[in-house]
Write an enzyme that holds these catalytic residues in place. Structure first.
Site, mmCIF file in Angstrom:
data_model
loop_
_atom_site.group_PDB
_atom_site.id
_atom_site.type_symbol
_atom_site.label_atom_id
_atom_site.label_comp_id
_atom_site.label_asym_id
_atom_site.label_seq_id
_atom_site.Cartn_x
_atom_site.Cartn_y
_atom_site.Cartn_z
ATOM 1 N N ASP A 15 0.826 -1.211 0.000
ATOM 2 C CA ASP A 15 0.000 0.000 0.000
ATOM 3 C C ASP A 15 0.868 1.271 0.000
ATOM 4 O OD1 ASP A 15 -2.331 1.434 -0.022
ATOM 5 O OD2 ASP A 15 -2.803 1.123 2.098
ATOM 6 N N ASN A 63 -11.045 -2.421 -5.290
ATOM 7 C CA ASN A 63 -10.277 -1.427 -6.066
ATOM 8 C C ASN A 63 -10.964 -1.058 -7.391
ATOM 9 O OD1 ASN A 63 -7.032 -2.637 -4.930
ATOM 10 N ND2 ASN A 63 -8.204 -0.889 -4.206
HETATM 11 C C1 IPE Z 1 -5.465 -2.640 -0.231
HETATM 12 O O1 IPE Z 1 -5.143 -1.304 -0.294
HETATM 13 C C2 IPE Z 1 -5.392 -3.257 -1.599
HETATM 14 C C3 IPE Z 1 -4.058 -3.381 -2.190
HETATM 15 C C4 IPE Z 1 -2.932 -3.029 -1.622
HETATM 16 C C5 IPE Z 1 -4.037 -3.952 -3.506
HETATM 17 P P1 IPE Z 1 -6.252 -0.162 -0.439
HETATM 18 O O2 IPE Z 1 -5.507 1.102 -0.548
HETATM 19 O O3 IPE Z 1 -7.195 -0.504 -1.521
HETATM 20 O O4 IPE Z 1 -7.012 -0.270 0.957
HETATM 21 P P2 IPE Z 1 -7.888 0.809 1.734
HETATM 22 O O5 IPE Z 1 -8.932 1.304 0.782
HETATM 23 O O6 IPE Z 1 -6.945 1.895 2.162
HETATM 24 O O7 IPE Z 1 -8.442 0.071 2.921
HETATM 25 C C1 IPE Z 2 -1.653 0.306 -3.379
HETATM 26 O O1 IPE Z 2 -1.411 1.673 -3.397
HETATM 27 C C2 IPE Z 2 -1.863 -0.260 -4.765
HETATM 28 C C3 IPE Z 2 -3.248 -0.636 -5.057
HETATM 29 C C4 IPE Z 2 -4.254 -0.562 -4.230
HETATM 30 C C5 IPE Z 2 -3.506 -1.130 -6.399
HETATM 31 P P1 IPE Z 2 -2.599 2.722 -3.366
HETATM 32 O O2 IPE Z 2 -2.992 3.039 -4.758
HETATM 33 O O3 IPE Z 2 -3.710 2.252 -2.492
HETATM 34 O O4 IPE Z 2 -1.875 3.964 -2.712
HETATM 35 P P2 IPE Z 2 -2.488 4.983 -1.668
HETATM 36 O O5 IPE Z 2 -3.028 4.182 -0.525
HETATM 37 O O6 IPE Z 2 -3.559 5.743 -2.383
HETATM 38 O O7 IPE Z 2 -1.335 5.826 -1.270
HETATM 39 MG MG MG Z 3 -4.097 2.450 -0.537
#
Ligand code: IPE
Ligand code: IPE
Ligand code: MG
Length: 232
Positions: A15, A63
């Protein structure tokens, strides 16, 4: 490092790609690109440490709530990376498997996934479990549906038998890492994490390098795992 205290199965919630990009005034897409570059190096390092199974959260069922532009950038990136990394998986004897629902993934994404699974099926040095369009809730629902479809007698169902119906029948997760300072599971491997040790770090995923993993591993090695038993 002592082989005995290397976790057999490591899982990572990768993340913070978006925030990594934002801090640099870059579009979110470049954060995802940086995250995927980091995974290439980090993944090999983790297997070199002696870890046998590595699960990574690449894309959750939730997502799909993101903008169509971001979703389609990520899907393009997956296709490109699976094709480009195929040789690396083969050279390193790594078997690739996927966890998640196939619906509603694009045809070219499914094709690239199937290709890498097929080409690495016989590899034995490690298992790389890519969780793509993955959510624990649907994983458990899908398992229950399959059991019902097979009209199994569930009166004697054990965890060991139930696990065969999950997306992949893998050993339990020993060590869970989540980057970016969030303290939640976000629907990741809830069943498999039953006795995992958890490690949360503020580090954003594109910056979570080999050295940061080694630091995390030291913390894992200092933990006292009891599995419900009594301390020796
Ligand atoms: C979890 O991260 C999913 C992945 C890392 C692929 P998110 O960024 O989607 O999770 P939330 O929305 O902060 O809980
Ligand atoms: C994790 O990084 C990757 C996916 C969820 C695909 P994020 O895209 O959630 O990054 P933040 O949480 O917005 O920084
Ligand atoms: Mg994230």
């Amino acid at each position: 490092m002592d082989r005995e205290i290397i976790p057999n199965h490591v899982a990572i919630i990768m993340d913070g790609n978006g925030r990594w990009a934002k801090r640099r005034n870059l579009p979110r897409s470049l954060g995802h690109k940086a995250g995927s570059e980091n995974l290439k190096k980090l993944g090999l390092h983790i297997f070199k440490c002696g870890v046998r199974v590595l699960s990574v959260y690449a894309f959750s069922t939730e997502n799909f709530k993101r903008s169509p532009e971001e979703v389609s950038y990520l899907m393009d990136l997956f296709v490109k990376n699976f094709k480009r990394e195929l040789k690396v998986f083969i050279d390193n004897n790594i078997r690739v498997v996927f966890s998640g629902r196939r619906e509603p993934l694009r045809h070219d994404v499914l094709e690239a996934m199937d290709e890498v699974v097929e080409a690495t099926r016989e590899n034995t040095a490690g298992i790389f479990n890519i969780c793509l369009n993955y959510g624990s809730q649907y994983e458990i629902i899908d398992a229950v549906r399959r059991i019902v479809e097979e009209k199994k007698d569930v009166s004697e169902l054990t965890p060991k038998e139930f696990e065969k119906y999950l997306y992949q029948d893998l050993p339990p997760v020993d060590f869970l890492i989540r980057t970016s300072g969030e303290y939640r599971l976000s629907n990741f491997m809830m069943y498999q994490l039953a006795y995992a040790e958890f490690y949360f770090t503020d580090c954003l995923f594109p910056d979570f390098d080999d050295k940061k993993f080694d630091e995390a591993l030291k913390i894992f090695q200092s933990r006292d795992r009891r599995f419900g038993g009594v301390k020796k």
